[in-house]
Design a protein around this motif. Structure first.
Motif, short mmCIF file in Angstrom:
data_model
loop_
_atom_site.label_atom_id
_atom_site.label_comp_id
_atom_site.label_asym_id
_atom_site.label_seq_id
_atom_site.Cartn_x
_atom_site.Cartn_y
_atom_site.Cartn_z
N MET A 1 0.78 -1.16 -0.04
CA MET A 1 -0.02 0.11 0.14
C MET A 1 0.80 1.21 0.13
O MET A 1 2.05 1.21 0.52
CB MET A 1 -0.93 0.11 1.07
N LYS A 2 0.48 2.27 -0.41
CA LYS A 2 0.87 3.69 -0.46
C LYS A 2 0.47 4.47 0.59
O LYS A 2 -0.80 4.33 0.93
CB LYS A 2 0.83 4.24 -1.89
N VAL A 3 1.16 5.46 1.15
CA VAL A 3 0.82 6.24 2.00
C VAL A 3 0.80 7.75 1.59
O VAL A 3 1.72 7.94 0.77
CB VAL A 3 1.84 6.33 3.21
N THR A 4 -0.52 8.35 1.75
CA THR A 4 -0.50 9.90 1.01
C THR A 4 -0.16 10.65 1.99
O THR A 4 -0.50 11.02 3.40
CB THR A 4 -2.11 10.14 0.66
N ILE A 5 1.05 11.58 1.63
CA ILE A 5 1.55 12.66 2.26
C ILE A 5 1.21 13.87 1.36
O ILE A 5 1.55 14.00 0.29
CB ILE A 5 3.00 12.53 2.56
N ILE A 6 0.46 14.83 2.02
CA ILE A 6 0.12 16.24 1.25
C ILE A 6 0.53 17.18 2.02
O ILE A 6 1.00 17.17 3.31
CB ILE A 6 -1.31 16.25 1.17
N GLU A 7 0.97 18.47 1.38
CA GLU A 7 1.48 19.69 2.14
C GLU A 7 0.27 20.08 2.97
O GLU A 7 -0.84 19.97 2.96
CB GLU A 7 1.76 20.86 1.00
N TYR A 8 0.90 20.73 4.12
CA TYR A 8 0.16 21.41 5.06
C TYR A 8 -1.23 22.04 4.49
O TYR A 8 -1.08 23.02 3.79
CB TYR A 8 0.94 22.49 6.17
N ARG A 9 -2.15 22.09 5.24
CA ARG A 9 -3.36 22.70 4.98
C ARG A 9 -4.10 23.46 6.33
O ARG A 9 -4.43 22.90 7.00
CB ARG A 9 -4.64 21.85 4.37
N PRO A 10 -4.06 24.86 6.22
CA PRO A 10 -4.58 25.66 7.22
C PRO A 10 -6.01 24.98 7.85
O PRO A 10 -6.27 25.17 8.95
CB PRO A 10 -4.53 27.03 6.71
N GLU A 11 -6.87 24.28 6.91
CA GLU A 11 -8.23 24.04 7.22
C GLU A 11 -8.19 22.88 8.19
O GLU A 11 -8.85 22.69 9.21
CB GLU A 11 -9.02 23.70 6.17
N TRP A 12 -6.90 22.18 8.64
CA TRP A 12 -6.63 21.22 9.44
C TRP A 12 -6.95 21.54 10.85
O TRP A 12 -7.63 20.88 11.70
CB TRP A 12 -5.50 20.43 9.47
N GLN A 13 -6.54 22.79 11.26
CA GLN A 13 -6.97 23.72 12.53
C GLN A 13 -8.42 23.50 12.75
O GLN A 13 -8.94 23.09 13.88
CB GLN A 13 -6.32 24.70 12.61
N LYS A 14 -8.98 24.20 11.71
CA LYS A 14 -10.60 24.12 11.98
C LYS A 14 -11.36 22.86 11.99
O LYS A 14 -12.26 22.64 12.73
CB LYS A 14 -11.25 25.02 10.68
N MET A 15 -10.78 21.88 11.33
CA MET A 15 -11.37 20.45 11.42
C MET A 15 -11.19 19.97 12.71
O MET A 15 -11.94 19.36 13.41
CB MET A 15 -10.67 19.52 10.32
N PHE A 16 -9.95 20.38 13.38
CA PHE A 16 -9.88 19.86 14.69
C PHE A 16 -10.71 20.64 15.73
O PHE A 16 -11.11 19.88 16.52
CB PHE A 16 -8.23 20.08 15.21
N GLU A 17 -10.79 22.04 15.53
CA GLU A 17 -11.70 22.57 16.38
C GLU A 17 -13.02 22.23 16.43
O GLU A 17 -13.89 22.07 17.34
CB GLU A 17 -11.45 24.21 16.08
#
Length: 191
Positions: free
Chosen positions: A1-17
């Motif tokens: 299997m392949k692991v997907t790594i993407i560049e940082y996205r600012p929306e990750w903080q909102k998804m956490f909140e």
């Protein structure tokens, strides 16, 4: 299997909140601390696009009481990991067959809790180290893996080195602060 790594996205903080609010509602009045951990918690760090949350309980003996409450938020409880990590309850959430969130339910102040917070905070403060970590993850993601655990194991040596460096620095800072405060090292003499 392949692991997907993407560049940082600012929306990750909102998804956490947003997810934190759902969890706080589900947990009710219980004394819990919810932290954003993992690579999505470090601004600028490339990551698997999965939001990692760590829910810390003051009294871990009550952890199993929260399993149905977290499952009610569309999480799947993966009991099989308890055999290896009995101090953690692990949950995953998927959308359209893709994992979007993970929850690690642990005791506040446990070794697991302390290690993950220390690692996250160190990467947040040391951008050069975070860049090296991103580079390693991208190199590893280019390979084929039996599963995501094999990929995670390949990162372990780097992670442990950073954890050890972070502990040394935190220990050094604590000792430095004691020396600066001076009088906290000695108890006042009774007069």
């Amino acid at each position: 299997m392949k692991v997907t790594i993407i560049e940082y996205r600012p929306e990750w903080q909102k998804m956490f909140e947003d997810e934190k609010k759902f969890l706080q509602t589900a947990l009710g009045e219980v004394s819990a601390q919810i932290e954003h951990i993992g690579s999505t918690a470090v601004a600028g760090l490339a990551a698997k696009p999965v939001i990692d949350l760590m829910v810390g309980l003051e009294d871990f003996s009550t952890a199993d009481n929260f399993v149905p409450k977290i499952e009610a938020l569309a999480y799947e409880y993966l009991k099989k990991y308890e055999a290896v990590m009995p101090f953690r309850r692990f949950f995953v959430k998927e959308q359209d067959g893709r994992r979007t969130h993970q929850i690690h339910l642990v005791a506040i102040g446990s070794e697991f809790w302390e290690r993950l917070i220390l690692f996250r905070d160190y990467l947040r403060q040391h951008h050069g180290v975070a860049a090296k970590y991103a580079s390693l993850k991208k190199q590893l993601a280019a390979r084929e893996w039996a599963d995501v655990n094999e990929y995670a194991e390949a990162k372990t040596e780097f992670i442990r080195e950073i954890e050890n460096e972070a502990r040394r620095r935190v220990g050094g800072e604590a000792q430095h602060n004691k020396l600066i405060e001076g009088d906290v090292l000695f108890e006042p003499t009774a007069s």
